[in-house]
Design a protein around this motif. Structure first.
Motif, PDB file in Angstrom:
ATOM      1  N   VAL A 279      -7.128  -4.920  -0.110  1.00 28.91           N
ATOM      2  CA  VAL A 279      -7.433  -3.497   0.073  1.00 28.91           C
ATOM      3  C   VAL A 279      -8.090  -3.197   1.422  1.00 28.91           C
ATOM      4  O   VAL A 279      -8.631  -2.106   1.618  1.00 28.91           O
ATOM      5  N   HIS A 280      -8.011  -4.122   2.367  1.00 30.40           N
ATOM      6  CA  HIS A 280      -8.751  -3.930   3.622  1.00 30.40           C
ATOM      7  C   HIS A 280      -8.062  -4.707   4.738  1.00 30.40           C
ATOM      8  O   HIS A 280      -7.635  -5.850   4.545  1.00 30.40           O
TER       9      HIS A 280
ATOM     10  N   TRP B  18       0.830  -1.196   0.000  1.00 31.16           N
ATOM     11  CA  TRP B  18       0.000   0.000   0.000  1.00 31.16           C
ATOM     12  C   TRP B  18       0.872   1.256   0.000  1.00 31.16           C
ATOM     13  O   TRP B  18       1.663   1.477   0.911  1.00 31.16           O
TER      14      TRP B  18
ATOM     15  N   ASN C  80      -7.099   7.158  -3.324  1.00 32.70           N
ATOM     16  CA  ASN C  80      -6.410   6.595  -4.490  1.00 32.70           C
ATOM     17  C   ASN C  80      -6.149   7.656  -5.560  1.00 32.70           C
ATOM     18  O   ASN C  80      -5.732   7.344  -6.677  1.00 32.70           O
TER      19      ASN C  80
ATOM     20  N   THR D 270      -3.743   1.241  -2.719  1.00 33.87           N
ATOM     21  CA  THR D 270      -4.415   1.932  -1.620  1.00 33.87           C
ATOM     22  C   THR D 270      -5.240   0.929  -0.835  1.00 33.87           C
ATOM     23  O   THR D 270      -5.865   0.035  -1.413  1.00 33.87           O
ATOM     24  N   GLY D 271      -5.231   1.072   0.483  1.00 38.46           N
ATOM     25  CA  GLY D 271      -6.024   0.186   1.324  1.00 38.46           C
ATOM     26  C   GLY D 271      -6.768   0.948   2.395  1.00 38.46           C
ATOM     27  O   GLY D 271      -6.460   2.113   2.691  1.00 38.46           O
ATOM     28  N   VAL D 272      -7.766   0.290   2.973  1.00 43.12           N
ATOM     29  CA  VAL D 272      -8.541   0.834   4.083  1.00 43.12           C
ATOM     30  C   VAL D 272      -8.077   0.138   5.365  1.00 43.12           C
ATOM     31  O   VAL D 272      -8.138  -1.092   5.463  1.00 43.12           O
TER      32      VAL D 272
ATOM     33  N   LYS E  56     -15.671   2.977   1.182  1.00 43.02           N
ATOM     34  CA  LYS E  56     -15.356   2.849  -0.239  1.00 43.02           C
ATOM     35  C   LYS E  56     -15.198   4.217  -0.898  1.00 43.02           C
ATOM     36  O   LYS E  56     -14.327   4.408  -1.760  1.00 43.02           O
TER      37      LYS E  56
ATOM     38  N   TRP F  94     -11.796   5.293   0.090  1.00 36.24           N
ATOM     39  CA  TRP F  94     -10.776   4.562  -0.672  1.00 36.24           C
ATOM     40  C   TRP F  94     -10.540   5.227  -2.021  1.00 36.24           C
ATOM     41  O   TRP F  94      -9.400   5.444  -2.431  1.00 36.24           O
TER      42      TRP F  94
END
Length: 421
Positions: free
Chosen positions: A261-262, A185, A213, A223-225, A206, A209
């Motif tokens: 992504v999470h 990330w 990004n 990119t991640g949450v 979302k 996110w």
């Protein structure tokens, strides 16, 4: 790897477990409550970088009056250690001395006392929360402090041993940085929560996110949450901690977020509900975890009607040049039948028929154990919440007196060898 946190300061872990029993020989032992133990852990691992211990009078003054530490570093919430004058005398505590902080009947950390001082609790409350109204939980917490404060460095000598399910989600700031790097990330957007997720929360994550990004190649997922849940003092009616973590994690394991992504973790912190000031504190905290962005929605860290719905966003906007990450400002959202989608109050014109994600609605659904429509909560998330209630919550996803009495602690401490009883 050496990581840099808030205001460019290095993340320093003050942990020294080698020969711990010998380190504390001859030192006075002082028992501490759970809230203080949580802050000892956070100070020692660098969650509160650049702080290395409990704050001095000068640091508290700067925080309350100018939102900064003496060196100009942005800081918004006092982190203090209170003790009564009688206990200071009882334990023979003096400036320049060191004591052992004990929790769960086990030595936990060494506290190097630099200063003992008094402070006006009304002033601390009014500056921190913008009110001295006793209905505010933060004011109540502050006004309950003892009449003396101790400042000085903290060194953890006995690391916490986390129980499941917490163990699976525990990461220090350095471990957070390692995890984000391993996932590749380049940007990480933080989601602050003390709740189980409904579809409105999912939509906000979302949206955040996509915002985070912004300047990365569109054909890569860099990119991640980071869902960083707050684990702290619980009140009857709060969500149980186990349900929060497991339900947030279910959004990914059930496929509503991709695996890459999470992620979910937690921080030990007793919420102050300080609204705008706590929003700044959350930005500082998540900078130390390696986040580049942080989502802030309606009434972030507020309580009751003490703050306007976007006061936190306005304060963050004023200080954004001093933040180590970029705030992502989000508006209130709802489900719009006309749009057949979750919409923002800034975009959708069908507000007259909007179906709000009200807390009372979600609570009534969970209390009745009736599976909601997908419009409100993902069925897999609901199932995880109900399972957590059965296994950890005395049959309810909400904190009860029985839960507080019988719950498995988040962490325990080992007894040190050679302890004299």
């Amino acid at each position: 790897m050496d990581y840099v946190g808030h205001n460019g300061k290095p993340i320093v872990e003050r942990v020294s477990t080698a020969n711990a029993a010998k380190q504390i020989e001859g030192l006075t032992r002082v028992p501490i409550p759970k809230a203080t133990a949580h802050e000892v852990i956070s100070l020692s691992y660098g969650f509160f970088t650049p702080l290395t211990g409990f704050m001095s009078r000068q640091e508290v003054d700067g925080t309350l009056d100018n939102m900064q530490l003496p060196d100009g570093t942005l800081w918004s919430i006092p982190i203090v250690f209170d003790m009564s004058a009688d206990d200071i005398k009882k334990f023979d505590i003096k400036e320049g001395s060191s004591v052992v902080l004990e929790y769960l009947d086990a030595p936990m950390a060494i506290f190097e006392i630099a200063e003992i001082y008094e402070y006006d609790l009304g002033r601390m409350a009014e500056k921190t929360y913008g009110t001295t109204d006793a209905r505010h939980p933060g004011v109540k917490k502050t006004m309950a402090y003892q009449n003396r404060f101790l400042s000085g460095a903290i060194t953890l000598i006995n690391e916490p041993v986390f129980n499941e399910p917490f163990k699976s989600f525990w990461l220090t700031p350095n471990q957070h940085r390692d995890a984000l790097s391993q996932r590749g990330w380049q940007h990480a957007v933080a989601h602050q929560t003390r709740n189980v997720p409904h579809t409105g929360h999912e939509a906000l994550m979302k949206q955040a996110w996509f915002a985070a990004n912004e300047d990365l190649p569109i054909d890569t997922l860099k990119t991640g949450v980071l869902v960083n849940a707050i684990m702290g003092q619980k009140r009857v009616g709060d969500y149980i901690d186990e349900a929060i973590l497991l339900a947030q994690n279910a959004l990914r394991t059930s496929g509503y977020f991709r695996e890459d992504v999470h992620m979910v973790s937690f921080t030990l912190w007793d919420m102050r509900y300080a609204g705008p000031r706590e929003a700044l504190f959350h930005a500082i905290l998540r900078t130390n975890l390696g986040c580049t962005h942080h989502m802030f929605g309606r009434d972030h860290a507020g309580v009751g009607d003490f703050y306007g719905p976007y006061d936190a966003q306005n304060l963050l906007q004023a200080y954004r040049e001093k933040l180590g990450l970029k705030p992502v400002f989000l508006r209130e959202n709802w489900y719009s039948p006309e749009c057949a989608d979750i919409q923002s109050s800034s975009l959708c014109g069908f507000d007259s028929t909007a179906q709000s994600f009200s807390g009372s609605l979600i609570r009534s659904i969970l209390m009745d154990a009736v599976k909601p429509t997908r419009m409100v909560m993902r069925p897999e998330v609901f199932d995880v919440v109900m399972d957590a209630a059965a296994k950890h919550g005395e049959g309810s996803p909400f904190v009860s007196e029985e839960y507080l009495k019988n719950r498995l602690p988040i962490f325990t401490l080992n007894q040190l060898e050679g302890r004299n009883r």
